[in-house]
Write an enzyme that holds these catalytic residues in place. Structure first.
Site, PDB file in Angstrom:
ATOM      1  N   GLY A  37       0.602  -1.303  -0.015  1.00 38.87           N
ATOM      2  CA  GLY A  37       0.018  -0.083   0.112  1.00 38.87           C
ATOM      3  C   GLY A  37       0.777   1.288  -0.212  1.00 38.87           C
ATOM      4  O   GLY A  37       1.813   1.433  -0.591  1.00 38.87           O
ATOM      5  N   SER A  38       0.342   2.135   0.901  1.00 38.43           N
ATOM      6  CA  SER A  38       0.825   3.604   0.851  1.00 38.43           C
ATOM      7  C   SER A  38       2.421   3.646   0.802  1.00 38.43           C
ATOM      8  O   SER A  38       2.971   3.033   1.605  1.00 38.43           O
ATOM      9  CB  SER A  38       0.024   4.498   1.905  1.00 38.43           C
ATOM     10  OG  SER A  38       0.611   5.716   1.687  1.00 38.43           O
TER      11      SER A  38
END
Lengths: 133, 381
Positions: A62-63
């Protein structure tokens, strides 16, 4: 205790209980930066606190802002003692450098001997990890 | 903790070689794009760190743009946010300004503001932009951390590793999916499922639905949310996709059932109070799209997240006031993780972005459901 060789990414010693996830985690949105609690919906570690543990995760997901979450965990005093990973990723590694969290990469064999709740000691002076039997 | 200086930033670029044991090698970058701009993500600790970096006096050495932040940095925007957060967000903007970063505040630099060319080396953070640049444009960038991309921008180079090497761009598993991808929500759900199945491996995917750009964007954004890989190879979309052998050692089959299972996780238990569109930023909203949103007769307010450049263009065509009369708000600078959602007290929303819904739920603790744009507009008519 059995000694395993590791690859040191961020040097530093740590001794504590292992908190292990076989699933990847996004630090952003996955861990509360002020409490160190895993918050990701549906994650196997949801509700667990990573603060003060030897935190083992295969890799992050993810991020790309997760590094700041690691840095914030340190600033709030709720960071893990060390992080063990199967594969290095830049988001986690960058956060560990900035927050001075010891980070080591372990082999697949060592990974499978990491037990949730087991004791681990990461050496500050040599690339080794000692695990309780 | 140790202070920050050029040596420390270089240390970040050399990190991958500690893992691989190879001799460190850097590659000069053509562009950088930095994430870690929102006060929501940075917090006080992150702000201090940025402040320290800006105090070193270092300037970026390549064209560098910025991800969205938590607020719209305008007078209008300040009304949707508490004064302290607004002030902190401005401080963050000033830190980047000092370093010479272009204040685009958008997560789609590949569409506007910092469009890469095939074969260029980039140091990009923002997972969705990394995936788009590698997978669709054929530019080369690892999934840098926000701070790593900034370090690379200030040094002018990044580590020559991962997908900066041709051998690092080979797909490592083949996804077999025969189902339909007929709208952006299904594309997002497929991306989310592929990300979960592939972990940090580069997937090879084929689906006719991914030939539609809005679907590709949502697919890659969701893939970057649940997975760790910096790129996907999409048949008929990715440059050189044909060159990769068809027989891959690892195959993973996904079915419509897997897509449905992802969508189920975003089921709403309550009625939505607002519609959120623009994750990633909606950069070229067509007049048709916006009028469809206007023509509805529902009371649900609609928020469209975009860049300041796009909002300024819309303002010039005098469409903003008309949209607002009909409850369509155009929000610039911010991403869907917008301060205003808290200020306005929304607890349940609906969006067409799987990535957006994931982070709204996990980071903002807002119940977020999914509907494609065409259904949102139809249902609201």
């Amino acid at each position: 205790m059995k000694t395993h060789r590791v690859k040191t990414i961020v040097a530093g010693g740590a001794k504590g209980k292992i908190l292990k996830s076989d699933l990847p985690l996004s630090f952003l949105g996955g861990v509360d930066p002020e409490t160190g609690r895993v918050t990701e919906e549906g994650h196997v570690l949801r509700g667990e606190i990573i603060a003060g543990t030897i935190f083992a995760l295969p890799h992050s997901k993810g991020s790309t802002v997760g590094s700041y979450v690691l840095y914030s965990l340190v600033a709030h005093g709720v960071a893990p003692l060390a992080i063990l990973m199967k594969k290095m990723d830049m988001v986690t590694a960058t956060g560990c450098v900035l927050g001075e969290i010891p980070l080591a990469i372990v082999t697949d064999k060592t990974w499978s001997s990491l037990r949730n709740g087991g004791s681990a000691e990461l050496s500050a002076t040599s690339p080794t990890l000692r695990l309780s039997e | 903790m140790r202070g920050i200086d050029k040596e420390r930033l270089l240390e970040l670029l050399y990190l991958p070689f500690r893992a691989s044991g190879e001799r460190p090698s850097l590659v000069r970058i053509d562009r950088a794009h930095v994430s870690g701009v929102s006060y929501l993500n940075l917090g006080e600790a992150g702000l201090h760190l940025l402040h320290d970096i800006s105090e070193t006096g270092m300037k970026v050495k390549a064209r560098t743009t910025l991800n969205p932040c938590f607020v719209e940095l305008s007078e209008e925007g300040s009304r949707f946010c508490d004064a302290l957060t607004f002030e902190k967000q401005n401080e963050i903007a000033q830190c980047f300004n000092k370093m010479g970063v272009i204040p685009t505040f958008s997560c789609t630099p590949y569409l506007q503001g910092n469009v890469p060319k095939r074969g260029e080396h980039l140091a990009w953070a923002e997972s969705s932009a990394v995936l788009y640049s590698n997978s669709v444009i054929g530019a080369w960038t690892n999934k840098e951390s926000g701070i790593g991309a900034l370090a690379a921008a200030l040094i002018g180079a990044t580590s020559r590793t991962g997908v900066h090497l041709p051998e690092g761009r080979e797909p490592q598993l083949r996804i077999e999916y025969a189902g339909d991808v007929d709208d952006e929500v299904k594309a997002g759900a497929l991306g989310y499922a592929v990300g979960e199945a592939s972990g940090d491996r580069i997937p090879f995917v084929r689906s006719e639905g991914l030939l539609v750009r809005s679907n590709t964007i949502e697919f890659l954004a969701a893939l970057g949310t649940s997975g760790g890989a910096p790129m996907a190879v999409i048949e008929s979309v990715s440059p050189l996709a044909r060159r990769y052998p068809r027989k891959r050692p690892t195959r993973t089959a996904l079915s419509e059932h897997d897509i449905a299972e992802v969508l189920e996780r975003f089921t709403l238990g309550n009625n939505p109070e607002a519609v959120l569109i623009g994750c990633p930023h909606l950069i070229r909203p067509s007049v048709r799209e916006l009028s469809e949103l206007r023509n509805r007769r529902s009371h649900l307010p609609v928020y469209v997240f975009t860049s300041r450049l796009t909002k300024a263009r819309l303002a010039k065509s005098n469409i903003l006031d008309k949209l607002l009369e009909d409850g369509v708000h155009i929000v610039a600078d911010a991403c869907i993780m917008w301060c205003g959602l808290k200020t306005l007290g929304y607890r349940t929303v609906v969006t067409n972005s799987v990535k957006g819904a994931h982070y709204l739920r996990n980071q903002m603790h807002i119940e977020a459901g999914l509907k494609p744009l065409k259904e949102l507009t139809r249902e609201l008519e």
